[in-house]
Design an enzyme around this catalytic site. Structure first.
Site, mmCIF file in Angstrom:
data_model
loop_
_atom_site.group_PDB
_atom_site.id
_atom_site.type_symbol
_atom_site.label_atom_id
_atom_site.label_comp_id
_atom_site.label_asym_id
_atom_site.label_seq_id
_atom_site.Cartn_x
_atom_site.Cartn_y
_atom_site.Cartn_z
ATOM 1 N N HIS A 154 6.827 6.022 1.656
ATOM 2 C CA HIS A 154 7.656 4.916 1.157
ATOM 3 C C HIS A 154 8.510 5.379 -0.026
ATOM 4 O O HIS A 154 9.688 5.029 -0.133
ATOM 5 C CB HIS A 154 6.778 3.762 0.647
ATOM 6 N N ALA B 225 0.875 -1.193 0.000
ATOM 7 C CA ALA B 225 0.000 0.000 0.000
ATOM 8 C C ALA B 225 0.903 1.232 0.000
ATOM 9 O O ALA B 225 0.790 2.117 0.859
ATOM 10 C CB ALA B 225 -0.964 -0.008 1.181
ATOM 11 N N LYS C 86 8.614 7.671 11.388
ATOM 12 C CA LYS C 86 7.258 7.613 11.948
ATOM 13 C C LYS C 86 7.176 6.453 12.947
ATOM 14 O O LYS C 86 6.589 6.567 14.002
ATOM 15 C CB LYS C 86 6.200 7.449 10.858
ATOM 16 N N ARG D 7 -2.370 3.239 6.513
ATOM 17 C CA ARG D 7 -3.675 3.209 7.183
ATOM 18 C C ARG D 7 -4.525 4.432 6.838
ATOM 19 O O ARG D 7 -5.741 4.388 6.986
ATOM 20 C CB ARG D 7 -3.493 3.155 8.696
#
Ligand code: PAF
Length: 282
Positions: free
Chosen positions: A37, A32, A151, A189
């Protein structure tokens, strides 16, 4: 772009290339893929000849079946996105069996106490699962440098400890949190946030930013109480924890010291979606 789905395939490829002196950066992910990323992938490509991106939703790091089931799986879209960046990317997208060989269980690790703080208190067995998968991926991919986002600051600290404890010959680099324009930290998320919650979520970073200002003149306890009050007034976000911790031990600060470096950490629920974030305070 090469996509490998089993470990012998990627190991053969990497071994051959390494014999020629090719260097490999590595970005482990659960897919995802988002801009956060992609920033890690771009950095890996700047600093290495190739970037390996693993895409694997690791079952052993989930303490909640529902969360594992609902975790977004978007392999085709992820591969297409990576193709737009460079052809010097190798995707490793294994099956659960390729990694766990019929025994989907975590190893047990000691990370010198880092694993008992924050996320470790709220997510049973999570860091054993993360340690297990990252150790296996390091063994398979044998990267020169591995890149992780700040994070998941506790995860990053734990992975540095893992590499050190097991003498894994890899440099583990932490990369700054990549944020949306409104301050919300990129996360896979976020895709699942319903509109009202998506609108409310930047409150996490706003509150962290004000907490940082307050930390200049107030004690950690005072700042923590202030943050807890702000969250109590927000009907869309339910605070799980706010902690100001020493970055070397991740233990909650009792008394501030000028010689130590601190960070504020938040975990909060937006409906059923758990969001985390953190900010350097000094
Ligand atoms: O941060 C993640 O996405 C995961 O915890 C990681 C490091 C890929 C291990 O599954």
């Amino acid at each position: 772009m090469i996509v490998c789905t089993n470990k012998s395939e990627i190991q053969d490829l990497i071994t051959k290339e390494k014999a020629k002196g090719t260097t490999f950066g590595f970005v482990p992910t659960m897919g995802a893929l988002h801009n956060g990323h992609m920033s890690l992938v771009k950095r890996a490509l700047q600093e290495n000849d190739f970037c390996v991106v693993s895409i694997f939703v690791n079952p052993t790091q989930f303490d909640n079946e529902e969360d594992l089931k609902k975790y977004p799986r978007t392999l085709e879209r992820d591969v297409e996105l990576l193709k737009t960046v460079s052809n010097k990317i190798i995707v490793y997208a294994p099956s659960v069996d390729d990694i766990y060989e019929g025994n989907t269980k975590s190893e047990h690790f000691s990370f010198d106490g880092l694993e008992f703080e924050m996320e470790g208190k709220f997510r049973q067995g999570h860091f054993d699962g993360v340690g297990t998968i990252v150790k296996r991926l390091f063994e398979i991919v044998t990267p020169d440098i591995a890149y992780f986002g700040e994070k998941d600051f506790q995860q990053l600290a734990i992975i540095k400890k893992l590499a050190q404890k097991y003498n894994i010959p890899v440099t583990v680099k932490g990369c700054e949190i990549f944020r949306e324009e409104n301050g919300l930290a990129y996360s896979s998320r976020n895709e699942r946030l319903k509109p009202d919650y998506k609108k409310a979520a930047p409150f996490i970073f706003e509150t962290l930013t004000t907490a940082k200002e307050k930390f200049g003149t107030k004690s950690a306890k005072e700042v923590t109480e202030w943050v807890e009050k702000q969250f109590a007034k927000n009907k869309f976000l339910e605070l799980e924890y706010f902690i100001i911790a020493d970055i070397s031990t991740l233990k909650t600060v009792k008394r501030k010291s000028k010689s130590k470096t601190y960070r504020a950490f938040v975990a909060a629920y937006a409906d059923d979606i758990r969001l985390i974030d953190n900010l350097a305070l000094n």
